[in-house]
Every structure is written in structure tokens, then in C-alpha cells.
Scaffold this motif. Sequence first.
Motif, PDB file in Angstrom:
ATOM      1  N   SER A  12      -2.350   3.012   3.302  1.00 53.24           N
ATOM      2  CA  SER A  12      -1.114   2.276   3.595  1.00 53.24           C
ATOM      3  C   SER A  12      -1.180   0.823   3.148  1.00 53.24           C
ATOM      4  O   SER A  12      -0.148   0.220   2.836  1.00 53.24           O
ATOM      5  CB  SER A  12      -0.798   2.347   5.090  1.00 53.24           C
ATOM      6  OG  SER A  12      -0.513   3.675   5.471  1.00 53.24           O
ATOM      7  N   LYS A  13      -2.371   0.246   3.132  1.00 50.43           N
ATOM      8  CA  LYS A  13      -2.518  -1.126   2.653  1.00 50.43           C
ATOM      9  C   LYS A  13      -2.466  -1.186   1.130  1.00 50.43           C
ATOM     10  O   LYS A  13      -1.944  -2.144   0.556  1.00 50.43           O
ATOM     11  CB  LYS A  13      -3.841  -1.715   3.157  1.00 50.43           C
ATOM     12  CG  LYS A  13      -3.873  -1.926   4.669  1.00 50.43           C
ATOM     13  CD  LYS A  13      -5.197  -2.509   5.110  1.00 50.43           C
ATOM     14  CE  LYS A  13      -5.224  -2.715   6.631  1.00 50.43           C
ATOM     15  NZ  LYS A  13      -6.529  -3.246   7.086  1.00 50.43           N
ATOM     16  N   LYS A  14      -2.996  -0.165   0.475  1.00 50.88           N
ATOM     17  CA  LYS A  14      -2.997  -0.148  -0.987  1.00 50.88           C
ATOM     18  C   LYS A  14      -1.648   0.277  -1.552  1.00 50.88           C
ATOM     19  O   LYS A  14      -1.269  -0.143  -2.649  1.00 50.88           O
ATOM     20  CB  LYS A  14      -4.098   0.790  -1.491  1.00 50.88           C
ATOM     21  CG  LYS A  14      -5.495   0.277  -1.173  1.00 50.88           C
ATOM     22  CD  LYS A  14      -6.576   1.253  -1.606  1.00 50.88           C
ATOM     23  CE  LYS A  14      -7.947   0.704  -1.246  1.00 50.88           C
ATOM     24  NZ  LYS A  14      -9.045   1.617  -1.587  1.00 50.88           N
ATOM     25  N   PHE A  15      -0.938   1.129  -0.793  1.00 51.01           N
ATOM     26  CA  PHE A  15       0.377   1.601  -1.231  1.00 51.01           C
ATOM     27  C   PHE A  15       1.394   1.356  -0.118  1.00 51.01           C
ATOM     28  O   PHE A  15       1.832   2.287   0.558  1.00 51.01           O
ATOM     29  CB  PHE A  15       0.322   3.094  -1.585  1.00 51.01           C
ATOM     30  CG  PHE A  15      -0.625   3.438  -2.687  1.00 51.01           C
ATOM     31  CD1 PHE A  15      -0.258   3.275  -4.017  1.00 51.01           C
ATOM     32  CD2 PHE A  15      -1.897   3.920  -2.397  1.00 51.01           C
ATOM     33  CE1 PHE A  15      -1.138   3.593  -5.047  1.00 51.01           C
ATOM     34  CE2 PHE A  15      -2.785   4.242  -3.421  1.00 51.01           C
ATOM     35  CZ  PHE A  15      -2.399   4.066  -4.753  1.00 51.01           C
ATOM     36  N   PRO A  16       1.765   0.101   0.110  1.00 53.48           N
ATOM     37  CA  PRO A  16       2.696  -0.209   1.204  1.00 53.48           C
ATOM     38  C   PRO A  16       4.048   0.476   1.015  1.00 53.48           C
ATOM     39  O   PRO A  16       4.582   0.529  -0.094  1.00 53.48           O
ATOM     40  CB  PRO A  16       2.827  -1.738   1.125  1.00 53.48           C
ATOM     41  CG  PRO A  16       2.403  -2.108  -0.261  1.00 53.48           C
ATOM     42  CD  PRO A  16       1.376  -1.093  -0.658  1.00 53.48           C
ATOM     43  N   GLY A  17       4.568   1.006   2.107  1.00 57.67           N
ATOM     44  CA  GLY A  17       5.870   1.659   2.060  1.00 57.67           C
ATOM     45  C   GLY A  17       5.823   3.116   1.661  1.00 57.67           C
ATOM     46  O   GLY A  17       6.862   3.781   1.605  1.00 57.67           O
ATOM     47  N   ILE A  18       4.624   3.652   1.410  1.00 59.65           N
ATOM     48  CA  ILE A  18       4.467   5.053   1.008  1.00 59.65           C
ATOM     49  C   ILE A  18       3.798   5.828   2.141  1.00 59.65           C
ATOM     50  O   ILE A  18       2.757   5.418   2.662  1.00 59.65           O
ATOM     51  CB  ILE A  18       3.619   5.179  -0.285  1.00 59.65           C
ATOM     52  CG1 ILE A  18       4.212   4.323  -1.401  1.00 59.65           C
ATOM     53  CG2 ILE A  18       3.527   6.640  -0.710  1.00 59.65           C
ATOM     54  CD1 ILE A  18       5.605   4.740  -1.838  1.00 59.65           C
ATOM     55  N   LYS A  19       4.386   6.962   2.512  1.00 64.69           N
ATOM     56  CA  LYS A  19       3.828   7.818   3.576  1.00 64.69           C
ATOM     57  C   LYS A  19       3.265   9.090   2.943  1.00 64.69           C
ATOM     58  O   LYS A  19       4.028   9.927   2.455  1.00 64.69           O
ATOM     59  CB  LYS A  19       4.905   8.185   4.599  1.00 64.69           C
ATOM     60  CG  LYS A  19       5.526   6.996   5.316  1.00 64.69           C
ATOM     61  CD  LYS A  19       6.488   7.428   6.417  1.00 64.69           C
ATOM     62  CE  LYS A  19       7.712   8.144   5.859  1.00 64.69           C
ATOM     63  NZ  LYS A  19       8.577   7.262   5.068  1.00 64.69           N
ATOM     64  N   PRO A  20       1.943   9.261   2.946  1.00 63.56           N
ATOM     65  CA  PRO A  20       1.347  10.467   2.353  1.00 63.56           C
ATOM     66  C   PRO A  20       1.407  11.660   3.306  1.00 63.56           C
ATOM     67  O   PRO A  20       1.236  11.508   4.516  1.00 63.56           O
ATOM     68  CB  PRO A  20      -0.104  10.048   2.100  1.00 63.56           C
ATOM     69  CG  PRO A  20      -0.387   9.068   3.191  1.00 63.56           C
ATOM     70  CD  PRO A  20       0.916   8.330   3.440  1.00 63.56           C
TER      71      PRO A  20
END
Length: 356
Positions: free
Chosen positions: A156-164
Motif C-alpha cells: 500500500s505504501k509502494k502503490f498508494p490507492g491500489i487495493k490488491p
Amino acid sequence: MKTILAAYSGVLKGTGSSILSSLQDLPSALWPCSSRMEKHLQVISVLQWVVSFLAMGGIACTLLLIYMFCTDCWLIAALYTAWLIVDWNTPKRGGRRSSWVRNWTVWTYFRDYFPIRLIKTHDLLPNRNYVFGYHPHGIFCFGAFCNFGTEATGFSKKFPGIKPSLATLAGNFRLPVLRDYLMSGGICPVNRHSIDYLLSCNGTGNAVVIVVGGAAESLHCVPGVNSVTLKNRKGFVKLALQKGSDLVPVYSFGENDAYKQVIFEEGTCWRALQKRLQKILGFAPCLFYGSAWGIVPFCNPITTIVGEPITVPKIEDPTEEMVDLYHGMYVRSLRCLFDKYKTRFGLKESDILHIQ
């Protein structure tokens, strides 16, 4: 003895800094072996996932639930069963992820056992949805789970706004307690209803992670061999086109090195039995072994590289030619990702990615 007296003197004087400095000077023999304890915690954290992955956790919970009906705790079992019926379709509707569970400390021990790393190569826009293709499957998908089912590597820190949302066998979500455990990590069933919901009815910023090779690929999992089952796997590409979700190739170096596996030759009765059970159970019963008790994996590093997204248009009824076009683009992108990073993670320049 003098250092202990010095620490005691610091206590009497009430000086915190004196206490700290004196304690730091104490011989290491007086302290528990923290490194050994930490290693035990790492092994336990990995084992609990292995047991859960094998569905033994779900089976144990099912048997416990049945047993509770025969005891004074039958009311608790009845209430949970009633709630289970009401909640049955939740996994198909985005699940029930928990940031608290995803950030459990146990996952950092899980990560450090191998260790596992997540490397970002490009930004992902939160106003888009994505289909991640994860390769290779390995035996237990350690890299996929740690990177996308927990926050141990800082997704979540590396890809903010993305929910895996890591997609796994739908059968796991029919087992009590295990289904809730998996959903809390953002894990979803790998079926059409669940993925359709995430990519169509859940807004943007969703990333569905599909282990493309599946059970068939795990039968070919061998340390030191980089082989993926992808040539005829085009369903995820068609799905991405229908939803207008960008394709993202993901490759984990070292995933196949977690276990050694006994490979049966094609045409043998054992191989035929494996394939037969694969069709019945939904997963391949591999004959594998690790470093301790046969079930603990080897401590080999796993590095997961998230590649560059491939922009995909939304076509509700894509033609076979269009699916083949974007499948070819995906294969080339995966090859480029592998070739670019292979020498950084223990492979030789001559090593190639086998696609079957």
C-alpha cells in the motif's frame, strides 16, 4: 559483577541513561538468544500458512464445528452456522478485508524467513483497475501471499490507492473460519462472480492478482528452472478486455526454490493420478519436501517484480484475434521483465524463461 552493580547504582540514582548504558554493557550470555527465538517465530509463521493452504486448517475447523454440536457449546456452533449461511456470498462480493489483520506482526516474520521482497518498476494510477498475472505458481505461492495478502512488504505504501485482491481456489471459501481468515487478507475466490464484482462494482483502484499457471504449473515446479504455463492461458486477458482493466505482468524470482519436488514422467501411472486428482480437487497433489520435517520450506530469497502495466481498452465482446493480440503483448512484456532483472537475482545471462 561490576557491570551489574553499576546498573543497580543507576537504579538507585534514578538516572535512566545510566541504567540503559549499564544494561547494554551486560554480557550477552545473560540475555535470551533473540536470534534463535526470532528464527522459531519465522518458522511458525510460515508453517501456519502452509497448513492453511493445504486446507487442513479449514478441515480442522469444520470437524470442530461438527463436534461442538454434540457438546454444551452447541448454541455457539448453531449461531455461527446460521451466520455462515447468511454470509455465504460475501466472498463473491468483494470479501471483507481487514487492515488490522494485513498488518499483523506475524507477517513480518513470514517475510523475513525467506526473505521476501517486493520491487516496484512503474506507478499504478488509482483511477484504473488492474489484472496482475503472477508467475510462477511454485508450490505454495509464498511470494504472492506475502506481497498481496499482507502488508509485510509495504504494498500500500509502494502503490498508494491500489487495493490488491489475491485470487485463490473457490473451495477454500466453503470451509468455516478459514474463509474468514482468507477474506481478512483481501483474498478472494478465483471465479467469474468474484472477479467481475471487483472490476465492475467496486470502483477503481482494484488489482486482482491471478496466479495464471494454476495447479498445472505447480506440477512442473523445480528449483533453478524458470518455466511458466501461459501459452494457452488466455482467459485472464479476455477478462481484462471485457472490463477495460490494465494487464500487469508479475514475476517472482526464487518462488520455485522454496521446495524440491519429485517429478513424475509423463505417461506414468503416478503422473496420471496427479492429473486426475487435480481435476477432482482443483489443486495438484505434489510430492515435495523442504528443509525440516519435509514441510518447512528452504530459506531461499523470493523477489517479486511488478512490471509495467499494459493499457487495455474496454471491449465487452472481444474477438479471438483481439485476445491473441493482447496475450502476445503480455507474453513479450513478461519476457522483457524476466530478462531485465534475471542477472540481479542469481541467474545467468544465458538463462531463459520457458513458456509452455
